[in-house]
Design a protein around this motif. Structure first.
Motif, PDB file in Angstrom:
ATOM      1  N   THR A  40       0.676  -1.160   0.145  1.00 43.74           N
ATOM      2  CA  THR A  40       0.171  -0.027   0.011  1.00 43.74           C
ATOM      3  C   THR A  40       0.910   1.432   0.141  1.00 43.74           C
ATOM      4  O   THR A  40       0.283   2.392   0.234  1.00 43.74           O
ATOM      5  CB  THR A  40      -0.972   0.238   1.252  1.00 43.74           C
ATOM      6  N   CYS A  52      -5.454   3.552  -3.893  1.00 49.76           N
ATOM      7  CA  CYS A  52      -5.011   2.248  -3.464  1.00 49.76           C
ATOM      8  C   CYS A  52      -4.588   1.357  -4.771  1.00 49.76           C
ATOM      9  O   CYS A  52      -5.365   0.377  -5.141  1.00 49.76           O
ATOM     10  CB  CYS A  52      -5.673   1.530  -2.528  1.00 49.76           C
ATOM     11  N   LEU A  55      -3.841  -2.552  -4.487  1.00 48.77           N
ATOM     12  CA  LEU A  55      -4.955  -3.434  -3.804  1.00 48.77           C
ATOM     13  C   LEU A  55      -6.059  -3.390  -5.190  1.00 48.77           C
ATOM     14  O   LEU A  55      -6.757  -4.647  -5.310  1.00 48.77           O
ATOM     15  CB  LEU A  55      -5.662  -2.332  -2.672  1.00 48.77           C
ATOM     16  N   THR A 121     -11.318  -2.942   2.335  1.00 48.42           N
ATOM     17  CA  THR A 121     -10.950  -3.739   1.317  1.00 48.42           C
ATOM     18  C   THR A 121     -12.023  -5.044   1.083  1.00 48.42           C
ATOM     19  O   THR A 121     -12.343  -5.403   0.345  1.00 48.42           O
ATOM     20  CB  THR A 121      -9.545  -3.958   1.611  1.00 48.42           C
ATOM     21  N   PRO A 136      -4.597  -5.378   2.832  1.00 46.54           N
ATOM     22  CA  PRO A 136      -3.427  -4.506   2.715  1.00 46.54           C
ATOM     23  C   PRO A 136      -2.138  -4.963   3.511  1.00 46.54           C
ATOM     24  O   PRO A 136      -2.782  -5.461   4.678  1.00 46.54           O
ATOM     25  CB  PRO A 136      -4.000  -3.022   3.209  1.00 46.54           C
TER      26      PRO A 136
END
Ligand code: FO1
Length: 321
Positions: A40, A52, A55, A121, A136
């Motif tokens: 990240t 991000c 991700l 996430t 992450p």
């Protein structure tokens, strides 16, 4: 199915290259045998949005939404927002697609409301039907700063996107690293008794993998784990399959070879996976005390991805035996 039996694989991934192997692993391992931890340190605040990239690349890849050409963002994307932004004189160097914008706006809103990056996430992945857990590396803010030979320092996305990786680099600094802790997903995976391997995906060693390994406490947890740490070289025959890794190596005074990758990771990995074209480097990498697997590491098809995943899992099973 590899003879990895019912052990758990922790995959450490950056962007494109890592996401390809993560996809292969998700096709050969059940949901409860795979944890994907993502860099990240490429994340940044852009126009009030928390972006991000790594991700999103992994999440889009596992949900089959990823652009097949760009290596980031979504396929079948439209660019109305970006065109309207340009008309208004907004910053359009970082291309934000209309569908991609939904991810950034929702993530930023949820973070502002107090959810952690891990929670956000998990929510996004759940909505997109991604079953294998993506975590992450940390819920804290770490930002890669690129030190240039000119003496200047650039934020990562300014270096990577705005300046197209052109400036010569002299090193990297991970802002916020000392105040950051690894995510629960990462620490729990590293503490699992059934951990069969820690697999470093073929991502950029300097700006995608090192941020994960540099998190306070992570190397200690890796050292305590009985699982072998295996890295897949992102360099094949002196070239990075994608991105600036090879160029960075030259600018850092390292030959663009798999041996340089081995030396960079030395002391932090037990084994390196290299491509057939680099067979002649096998012995000098073994001389560093590393085990070496030589196989096809170039992933063009889904078959390539699943085969490499199987090869890495079989390799770790042999090391564990
Ligand atoms: N990379 C580019 O080279 N140009 C872009 O305009 C760009 C936009 C972008 C938008 C969202 C996102 O998640 C990623 C994006 N990337 C873009 C890729 C990103 O900079 C890199 O993937 C990572 O930071 C390096 O792995």
């Amino acid at each position: 199915m590899s003879n990895f039996q019912n052990r758990h694989c922790l995959a450490l991934s950056g962007g494109v290259g890592g996401a390809k192997l993560a996809l292969g692993l998700s096709h050969v391992l059940p949901v409860d045998q795979l944890s994907i931890v993502v860099n990240t340190a490429d994340d940044f605040d852009h126009m009030g949005l928390t972006i991000c990239p790594d991700l999103d690349t992994v999440m889009y890849t596992l949900s089959d939404l990823a652009s097949k050409t760009l290596g980031w963002g979504q396929q079948d994307e439209t660019w109305e927002f970006l065109e309207a932004l340009s008309r208004l004189g907004g910053e359009d160097w970082f291309q934000l697609g209309d569908r991609d914008m939904a991810t950034h706006i929702l993530r930023s809103d949820l973070l502002r409301k107090g959810k952690t990056l891990s929670e956000v996430t998990a929510q996004l992945c759940n909505s997109l039907g991604v079953k294998h857990p993506i975590y992450p590396m940390s819920d804290d803010k770490v930002s890669t700063q690129v030190k240039l030979k000119s003496g200047k320092t650039l934020s990562f996305q300014h270096y990577f996107v705005r300046d197209r990786c052109e400036p010569a680099v002299s090193g990297f600094q991970f802002q916020g690293m000392d105040q950051s802790v690894p995510s629960v997903g990462l620490t729990e995976a590293l503490g699992r008794q059934d951990l069969g391997c820690i697999l470093i995906c073929p991502s950029n060693p300097f700006v995608s993998v090192d941020p994960i390994l540099s998190l306070p406490g992570v190397q200690g947890l890796i050292d305590q784990s009985r699982a072998p740490t295996i890295a897949v070289s992102p360099i094949v025959a002196g070239l990075a399959i994608k991105g600036p890794a090879a160029k960075m190596m030259t600018e850092l005074g390292m030959p663009q070879t798999v041996l340089s990758v081995a030396e960079h990771y030395q002391g932090r990995i037990d084994a390196l996976v290299i491509d057939h074209v680099d067979l002649e480097s096998k012995e000098c990498i073994e001389a560093l005390g590393l085990k070496v697997l030589v196989t096809n590491t170039v992933m063009k098809s889904l078959d390539d991805r699943t085969r490499l995943a199987d090869d890495c899992l079989d390799f770790s099973a042999k090391i564990n035996a």
